[in-house]
Design a protein around this motif. Structure first.
Motif, PDB file in Angstrom:
ATOM      1  N   LEU A  92       0.888  -1.171  -0.069  1.00  0.00           N
ATOM      2  CA  LEU A  92      -0.080   0.079  -0.053  1.00  0.00           C
ATOM      3  C   LEU A  92       0.934   1.117  -0.026  1.00  0.00           C
ATOM      4  CD1 LEU A  92      -2.864   1.186   0.242  1.00  0.00           C
ATOM      5  CD2 LEU A  92      -2.347   1.159   2.767  1.00  0.00           C
ATOM      6  N   SER A  93       2.111   1.198   0.620  1.00  0.00           N
ATOM      7  CA  SER A  93       3.041   2.489   0.868  1.00  0.00           C
ATOM      8  C   SER A  93       3.476   2.552  -0.715  1.00  0.00           C
ATOM      9  CB  SER A  93       3.805   2.166   1.880  1.00  0.00           C
ATOM     10  OG  SER A  93       4.868   1.130   1.687  1.00  0.00           O
ATOM     11  N   ASP A  94       3.941   1.366  -1.199  1.00  0.00           N
ATOM     12  CA  ASP A  94       4.691   1.353  -2.489  1.00  0.00           C
ATOM     13  C   ASP A  94       4.388  -0.020  -3.248  1.00  0.00           C
ATOM     14  OD1 ASP A  94       6.284   1.629  -4.788  1.00  0.00           O
ATOM     15  OD2 ASP A  94       7.987   2.171  -3.431  1.00  0.00           O
ATOM     16  N   PRO A  95       3.734   0.029  -4.230  1.00  0.00           N
ATOM     17  CA  PRO A  95       3.367  -0.988  -5.047  1.00  0.00           C
ATOM     18  C   PRO A  95       4.631  -1.925  -5.591  1.00  0.00           C
ATOM     19  CG  PRO A  95       1.994   0.602  -5.939  1.00  0.00           C
ATOM     20  CD  PRO A  95       2.849   1.488  -4.656  1.00  0.00           C
ATOM     21  N   ARG A  96       5.554  -1.039  -5.768  1.00  0.00           N
ATOM     22  CA  ARG A  96       6.914  -1.617  -6.220  1.00  0.00           C
ATOM     23  C   ARG A  96       7.325  -2.652  -5.095  1.00  0.00           C
ATOM     24  NH1 ARG A  96      12.956   0.932  -7.239  1.00  0.00           N
ATOM     25  NH2 ARG A  96      13.669  -0.886  -8.073  1.00  0.00           N
ATOM     26  N   ASN A  97       6.918  -2.629  -3.701  1.00  0.00           N
ATOM     27  CA  ASN A  97       7.617  -3.474  -2.905  1.00  0.00           C
ATOM     28  C   ASN A  97       7.292  -5.053  -3.320  1.00  0.00           C
ATOM     29  OD1 ASN A  97       8.866  -1.803  -1.076  1.00  0.00           O
ATOM     30  ND2 ASN A  97       7.200  -0.998  -0.311  1.00  0.00           N
ATOM     31  N   ALA A  98       6.409  -5.056  -4.056  1.00  0.00           N
ATOM     32  CA  ALA A  98       5.552  -6.373  -4.556  1.00  0.00           C
ATOM     33  C   ALA A  98       6.769  -7.122  -5.439  1.00  0.00           C
ATOM     34  CB  ALA A  98       4.433  -6.482  -5.072  1.00  0.00           C
ATOM     35  N   ALA A  99       7.248  -6.508  -6.109  1.00  0.00           N
ATOM     36  CA  ALA A  99       8.218  -6.852  -6.990  1.00  0.00           C
ATOM     37  C   ALA A  99       9.665  -6.931  -6.316  1.00  0.00           C
ATOM     38  CB  ALA A  99       8.717  -5.852  -8.213  1.00  0.00           C
ATOM     39  N   LEU A 100       9.921  -6.414  -5.358  1.00  0.00           N
ATOM     40  CA  LEU A 100      10.899  -6.221  -4.770  1.00  0.00           C
ATOM     41  C   LEU A 100      11.132  -7.692  -3.898  1.00  0.00           C
ATOM     42  CD1 LEU A 100      11.789  -2.738  -3.259  1.00  0.00           C
ATOM     43  CD2 LEU A 100      12.378  -3.755  -5.331  1.00  0.00           C
TER      44      LEU A 100
END
Length: 338
Positions: free
Chosen positions: A58-66
């Motif tokens: 929620l804070s940063d969608p990119r965290n999913a990819a990380l």
């Protein structure tokens, strides 16, 4: 584990046989993983991981990819044993600083937060390897991807495989046969390889990994130029050919970068895969079967989701008996227990 390429150079038969035998011997004696491994010892596990991943994405969608990338890089070196999470110490050289991982892997703080919560609820019970595996599944779900059950019971390794990173993990400039061999060595098929590559639908790549790809006229392996000159111009502005800006990043899926879907494969059909290793799946002259799979997943998102789920379970089950016997449950994912 069949590779149904219609074009097979003679040496490729031997390569496939060697890697098939190697994969069988590597994984045949692996310990079984179960869905209810922590049902009694840590019943709050799945809820804690889910809530922490919800906050992170929620804070940063990119965290999913990380997190998904961390899981991939972990499993391809010594199996899914959380070796990728280890920091360097006087007596241990971790995998984080290997050239292929350096400046590429992030998201370690997310795993740290999950581990801290679990140590409060279930001290010394849940392995970091299991945490990372569950977190990767939840990451995919939170950006629109499929669900799959995660078998559990992994141990954390007391060692890391710095030297194995460059040997085992596909690089951005690898050719198709090299990529295939690296997947086969992990017991993963060509179908698994094409499906798992679809994870790049939510990933980003650094300029240093795609500068060669966009040099000149950006000619794909197939000899076809991309249909969008606007896209090429944008990439050149992010990643100048003259050098500099190595850490500048671009989405590998420029259509829906924060949504887990099948648009990554549509991009490959256009010859606009950001990484050479991705475009090889569709454009390589020896990739007759991989090309068909790219076309299939571009046309059928359900088929892609189904195969991706199956392949993620298969990859997550890459373990080794030595870690299971001699491994541990780390109290801190960054360091071996003292």
């Amino acid at each position: 584990m069949a590779l149904s390429l219609h074009f097979r150079p003679p040496f490729l038969h031997l390569v496939l046989l060697v890697f098939s035998i190697f994969s069988i011997s590597l994984h045949a004696s692996d310990p079984p993983l179960t869905l209810d491994y922590y049902a009694k010892t840590c019943p709050t596990l799945l809820e804690i991981v889910r809530k922490e991943m919800e906050c992170a994405v929620l804070s940063d969608p990119r965290n999913a990819a990380l997190i998904l990338r961390l899981h991939f890089h972990d499993c391809f070196v010594q199996g899914c044993d959380a070796s990728v999470l280890l920091d360097d110490t006087i007596t241990l050289q971790g995998e984080k600083t290997a050239p292929l991982n350096l400046n590429s892997l992030k998201g370690f703080g997310i795993i740290d937060r999950i581990k801290n919560k679990l140590e409060s609820d279930c001290p010394s019970i849940v392995s970091c390897a299991d945490i990372l595996t569950i977190a990767a599944r939840d990451a995919v779900i939170l950006v629109g991807g499929p669900y799959w059950d995660v078998p559990l019971g992994r141990k954390d390794s007391k060692t890391a495989g710095y030297a194995l990173v460059s040997t085992n993990i596909p690089a951005s400039d690898d050719g198709l046969l090299s990529i295939i061999s690296k997947f086969l060595s992990q017991g993963l098929s060509v179908t698994d390889m094409v499906a798992l590559s679809g994870a790049h639908t939510i990933g980003m790549a650094r300029c240093v990994n795609f500068r060669a790809r966009i040099s000149g006229d950006f000619i794909a392996t197939s000899g076809m130029n991309p249909t969008s000159e606007t896209y090429l111009s944008k990439l050149k502005s992010i990643c100048p050919a003259a050098g500099g800006g190595d850490d500048n990043e671009s989405d590998m899926d420029y259509v829906t970068p924060n949504v887990f879907d099948n648009s990554f494969y549509d991009i490959l059909l256009k010859g606009e895969g950001l990484l050479n290793s991705d475009q090889e799946l569709y454009s390589s002259v020896v990739g007759i079967e991989t090309k068909k799979l790219v076309q299939k997943y571009a046309e059928d998102s359900i088929a892609f989701f189904s195969q991706f789920s199956d392949s993620m379970v298969k990859m997550g089950n890459i373990t080794n008996s030595d870690t299971y016997v001699n491994g541990e449950v780390r109290k801190n994912c960054r360091f071996v227990n003292t």
